[in-house]
Design an enzyme around this catalytic site. Structure first.
Site, PDB file in Angstrom:
ATOM      1  CG  HIS A 137      -0.242  -0.046   2.523  1.00 17.25           C
ATOM      2  ND1 HIS A 137      -0.206  -1.184   3.293  1.00 17.25           N
ATOM      3  CD2 HIS A 137       0.479   0.876   3.174  1.00 17.25           C
ATOM      4  CE1 HIS A 137       0.509  -0.955   4.373  1.00 17.25           C
ATOM      5  NE2 HIS A 137       0.938   0.293   4.329  1.00 17.25           N
TER       6      HIS A 137
HETATM    7  C1  T46 Z   1       2.739   0.885   6.841  1.00 21.69           C
HETATM    8  C2  T46 Z   1       3.543  -0.348   7.068  1.00 21.69           C
HETATM    9  C3  T46 Z   1       5.012  -0.063   7.196  1.00 21.69           C
HETATM   10  C4  T46 Z   1      -4.392  -0.634  13.453  1.00 21.69           C
HETATM   11  O1  T46 Z   1      -5.481  -0.892  13.987  1.00 21.69           O
HETATM   12  N1  T46 Z   1      -3.681   0.469  13.832  1.00 21.69           N
HETATM   13  C5  T46 Z   1      -2.483   0.776  13.283  1.00 21.69           C
HETATM   14  O2  T46 Z   1      -1.869   1.789  13.686  1.00 21.69           O
HETATM   15  C6  T46 Z   1      -1.952  -0.085  12.271  1.00 21.69           C
HETATM   16  C7  T46 Z   1      -0.617   0.236  11.623  1.00 21.69           C
HETATM   17  C8  T46 Z   1      -2.667  -1.173  11.890  1.00 21.69           C
HETATM   18  N2  T46 Z   1      -3.870  -1.439  12.473  1.00 21.69           N
HETATM   19  C9  T46 Z   1      -4.612  -2.636  12.081  1.00 21.69           C
HETATM   20  C10 T46 Z   1      -5.171  -2.586  10.671  1.00 21.69           C
HETATM   21  C11 T46 Z   1      -5.141  -4.036  10.234  1.00 21.69           C
HETATM   22  O3  T46 Z   1      -6.302  -4.694  10.649  1.00 21.69           O
HETATM   23  O4  T46 Z   1      -3.694  -3.740  12.092  1.00 21.69           O
HETATM   24  C12 T46 Z   1      -3.949  -4.617  11.021  1.00 21.69           C
HETATM   25  C13 T46 Z   1      -2.703  -4.836  10.172  1.00 21.69           C
HETATM   26  O5  T46 Z   1      -2.410  -3.620   9.451  1.00 21.69           O
HETATM   27  P1  T46 Z   1      -1.837  -3.620   7.973  1.00 21.69           P
HETATM   28  O6  T46 Z   1      -2.331  -4.793   7.226  1.00 21.69           O
HETATM   29  O7  T46 Z   1      -2.063  -2.265   7.377  1.00 21.69           O
HETATM   30  O8  T46 Z   1      -0.253  -3.832   8.274  1.00 21.69           O
HETATM   31  P2  T46 Z   1       0.980  -3.768   7.290  1.00 21.69           P
HETATM   32  O9  T46 Z   1       2.104  -4.413   7.999  1.00 21.69           O
HETATM   33  O10 T46 Z   1       0.640  -4.268   5.931  1.00 21.69           O
HETATM   34  O11 T46 Z   1       1.300  -2.174   7.142  1.00 21.69           O
HETATM   35  C14 T46 Z   1       1.708  -1.409   8.249  1.00 21.69           C
HETATM   36  C15 T46 Z   1       0.949  -0.082   8.321  1.00 21.69           C
HETATM   37  O12 T46 Z   1      -0.458  -0.328   8.279  1.00 21.69           O
HETATM   38  C16 T46 Z   1       1.307   0.856   7.199  1.00 21.69           C
HETATM   39  O13 T46 Z   1       0.829   2.158   7.492  1.00 21.69           O
HETATM   40  O14 T46 Z   1       3.208   1.819   6.225  1.00 21.69           O
HETATM   41  O15 T46 Z   1       3.102  -1.135   8.178  1.00 21.69           O
END
Ligand code: T46
Length: 133
Positions: free
Chosen positions: A49
């Protein structure tokens, strides 16, 4: 594409190392949120993303991982292997995190609170978004 990697100053003595990070000093923005990922399973790739406005610093405080950055016209892979180095990831940048070592802890300092509407999670949409800028 310019990769901005910060080398933080460890305060080392005979007890070991300590790194302190202050907003607007070591980190180029106000730190509104901290999150970290650990226990990442073998072969997993996270991210896929971009953000419309969020700025972040990624620090692999234990173990190692790699970050693929893509600004829509150029891609770069940046290894994170030291707890005193931080990768600045600006907005409008597609990111993927991969090659996590078993013991990796990837900590992220973010300039804003969690906001799903700031994410672009579709690559074609991302290319369209950056090409219109
Ligand atoms: C990024 C990369 C480096 C939350 O509830 N609060 C938060 O602050 C974050 C970061 C995530 N979440 C929840 C949303 C999803 O249900 O945690 C779950 C996993 O998040 P996501 O799939 O977006 O995680 P990554 O590792 O793909 O990405 C993350 C960050 O979301 C993103 O901003 O830049 O790490």
């Amino acid at each position: 594409m310019q990769v901005v990697k910060y080398m933080f100053q460890p305060h080392g003595d005979d007890r070991g190392q300590l790194v302190a990070l202050e907003e607007h000093k070591d980190i180029p923005f106000e730190i509104k949120r901290v999150y970290y990922m650990y226990d990442t399973k073998p072969g997993v790739v996270r991210g896929f993303h971009a953000h419309k406005s969020l700025e972040q610093i990624l620090i692999c405080i234990h173990g190692s991982c790699k970050i693929r950055l893509d600004n829509g016209s150029e891609k770069k892979v940046v290894p994170l292997e030291k707890p005193y180095e931080g990768l600045y990831v600006a907005n409008d940048m597609w990111r993927e995190m991969f090659d996590f070592s078993e013991d990796a802890v990837l900590m992220v300092l973010a300039s804003a609170l969690y906001d799903e509407s700031d994410y672009i999670r579709n690559y074609d949409e991302f290319i369209d978004y950056v090409s219109k800028k």
